[in-house]
Design an enzyme around this catalytic site. Sequence first.
Site, PDB file in Angstrom:
ATOM      1  N   GLY A  69       2.458   4.016   3.146  1.00  0.00           N
ATOM      2  CA  GLY A  69       1.342   4.736   3.625  1.00  0.00           C
ATOM      3  C   GLY A  69       0.758   3.655   4.569  1.00  0.00           C
ATOM      4  O   GLY A  69       0.677   4.080   5.942  1.00  0.00           O
ATOM      5  N   THR A  70       0.414   2.757   4.133  1.00  0.00           N
ATOM      6  CA  THR A  70      -0.179   1.496   4.935  1.00  0.00           C
ATOM      7  C   THR A  70       0.207   1.486   6.514  1.00  0.00           C
ATOM      8  O   THR A  70      -0.351   1.200   7.419  1.00  0.00           O
ATOM      9  CB  THR A  70      -0.397  -0.254   4.304  1.00  0.00           C
ATOM     10  OG1 THR A  70      -1.361   0.129   2.860  1.00  0.00           O
ATOM     11  CG2 THR A  70      -1.248  -1.244   4.962  1.00  0.00           C
ATOM     12  N   ASN A 147      -9.025   9.393  -1.392  1.00  0.00           N
ATOM     13  CA  ASN A 147      -8.933   9.122  -2.879  1.00  0.00           C
ATOM     14  C   ASN A 147      -9.477   9.097  -4.062  1.00  0.00           C
ATOM     15  O   ASN A 147      -8.892   9.044  -5.193  1.00  0.00           O
ATOM     16  CB  ASN A 147      -7.675   8.087  -2.201  1.00  0.00           C
ATOM     17  CG  ASN A 147      -8.734   6.342  -1.482  1.00  0.00           C
ATOM     18  OD1 ASN A 147      -9.041   7.162  -0.439  1.00  0.00           O
ATOM     19  ND2 ASN A 147      -8.937   5.749  -2.069  1.00  0.00           N
ATOM     20  N   GLN A 177      -3.256  11.091  -0.553  1.00  0.00           N
ATOM     21  CA  GLN A 177      -3.289  11.698  -0.937  1.00  0.00           C
ATOM     22  C   GLN A 177      -3.344  13.457  -1.350  1.00  0.00           C
ATOM     23  O   GLN A 177      -3.285  13.862  -2.070  1.00  0.00           O
ATOM     24  CB  GLN A 177      -5.374  11.801  -1.139  1.00  0.00           C
ATOM     25  CG  GLN A 177      -5.370  10.204  -2.254  1.00  0.00           C
ATOM     26  CD  GLN A 177      -4.354   9.639  -3.702  1.00  0.00           C
ATOM     27  OE1 GLN A 177      -4.396  10.202  -3.884  1.00  0.00           O
ATOM     28  NE2 GLN A 177      -4.231   8.265  -2.996  1.00  0.00           N
ATOM     29  N   SER A 197       3.195   8.510   1.834  1.00  0.00           N
ATOM     30  CA  SER A 197       3.590   7.800   0.867  1.00  0.00           C
ATOM     31  C   SER A 197       4.447   8.465  -0.102  1.00  0.00           C
ATOM     32  O   SER A 197       3.583  10.023  -0.786  1.00  0.00           O
ATOM     33  CB  SER A 197       2.349   7.142   0.501  1.00  0.00           C
ATOM     34  OG  SER A 197       3.117   6.129  -0.437  1.00  0.00           O
ATOM     35  N   ALA A 198       5.817   8.032  -0.959  1.00  0.00           N
ATOM     36  CA  ALA A 198       6.856   8.203  -2.061  1.00  0.00           C
ATOM     37  C   ALA A 198       5.205   8.061  -3.011  1.00  0.00           C
ATOM     38  O   ALA A 198       5.642   8.701  -4.203  1.00  0.00           O
ATOM     39  CB  ALA A 198       7.485   7.741  -1.469  1.00  0.00           C
ATOM     40  N   CYS A 323     -16.953  -4.603  -9.149  1.00  0.00           N
ATOM     41  CA  CYS A 323     -16.013  -5.166 -10.412  1.00  0.00           C
ATOM     42  C   CYS A 323     -14.460  -5.117  -9.774  1.00  0.00           C
ATOM     43  O   CYS A 323     -13.807  -5.865 -10.479  1.00  0.00           O
ATOM     44  CB  CYS A 323     -16.647  -5.973 -11.781  1.00  0.00           C
ATOM     45  SG  CYS A 323     -17.966  -6.994 -12.017  1.00  0.00           S
TER      46      CYS A 323
END
Lengths: 383, 123
Positions: A69-70, A147, A177, A197-198, A323
């Site tokens: 995806g990126t 997402n 997504q 994306s897979a 965090c």
Amino acid sequence: MEVYLDNNATSPISEKVAEAIKDSFAYYANPSSVHSLGIRVRNFMDDARNKVALALGVSKEEIIFTSGGTESDNLAILGSLKKTSKKHIVTSLVEHHAVLNLFKQLEKEGYEVTYLPVDKDGIVDLDSLSDCLRPDTALVSIMYANNETGAIQPIEKAVQIVKNMSEKIIFHTDAVQAFGKLPLSLRSIPIDMASVSAHKINGPKGVGALYVRKGLKIMPLFRGGHHEYGMRPGTENIMGIAGFGAASDEAVENLSSSIEKYTFLKKRLWEGIYKTIPRVLLNGGLDKTLPNTLNVSFTNIEGESIIIMLDLEGIAVSSGSACTSGSLESSHVLSAMGVPAAAAQGSIRFSFGRYNTEEEVDYVLEKLPPIVSRLRAMSPLEK
Amino acid sequence: MQYSEKVMDHFRNPRNVGEIENPDGIGYVGNAACGDIMELYIKVEENIITDAKFKTFGCGAAIATSSIMTELVKGKTIEEAEKISNKAIIEALDGLPTIKRHCSVLAEEAMKKAIEDYRSKNV
């Protein structure tokens, strides 16, 4: 009990996908080779390409395989901007970092960026989109579904607004997504590019695709050979592509039953939480979100503490707290929606996948309330 | 990022959670936006900390550092307690992930504030 409710992060490989990957070992030759062994691999790869294309409602000549995806997002945005001298680009405040951080970088490099606001449910404001378009707008990139909250964006309307302004403005969507969780028919809307994306659909990590509408030419990110219609050089990842093809096939086959199951599990989980735990907030609403995604804030406690406590019970989820983001700021998505910082810190994302069951949801509903009570008993914000 | 067993122990079984009635000093640090808030209470008799309790909003490390701080100061003089540094807290917990070090700083600051509060009431 092991309960994996972090499928928006990644999902387990299905049996059929594992089989397809194993089958691919036999296809060892280079798909660019002229000999018959190479042709065999090329055909094997095109079969997978066809499956991905069918899942998106496009044709196989419009699918470029990438590393995920990126890379697809980067290729779409950078690759089309290199073809124009226009300097105004548009995205939303709630994009995945693969898009958002790229836009921030482009802003530093001299592009003028409009970041579209969202409403309290995380839906992009279309009036702001209409208002911001200009003669020098090069590209608009708005995600199909978020997402973190699962918020489904009005992509069809957004594309219409952009194309009414000018056919030449490129419209890209990060559909990572949405893929496998919503029916997609990209051909029916004049969208130019879409990233998928897979590994979010029970496929392998390290492989994705970019849909590039027929006729649109973009510059590759790398220099090399003529692979992937000249848009992505490098010998193809046959193993990953085979797995991606099988995963796409299954996603299409299971789509309606998956949607039905996710909707049921999500409703059961939310109603259970709402009935047993006081002071909870639903981030993004129930209906305008992906059927598999539930994002809830537990007031006055912090997300990472909840994650670790759930983890000790075998339950895997994620959070939008500072965090857990590796920075000192909580979720940019929840913040854009106007969720107060303290509530964003206590947000938990439950994301369902193919293998989740009703029993698992009931197990979470048994373990979660005492965890929240325990952490609240420790919180100085509980007065 | 992984927590040490000691951190996990203090997170799962935090010592001295709660408030002290009529405390001799209270230290309040942090804010919700950054994700951590600590409130430390101390009881002091003849310059010695006889009891310490805490309430914390925060991550696993924030809860563990508060918990161990209350253990470390009990029985110590005000001067000794004041000297407990964030490094001492990290050591006592068998280490903290780098991105969680600020939690130990927060615990140190909370104790210093509690002592400051005690002194301001006992001049």
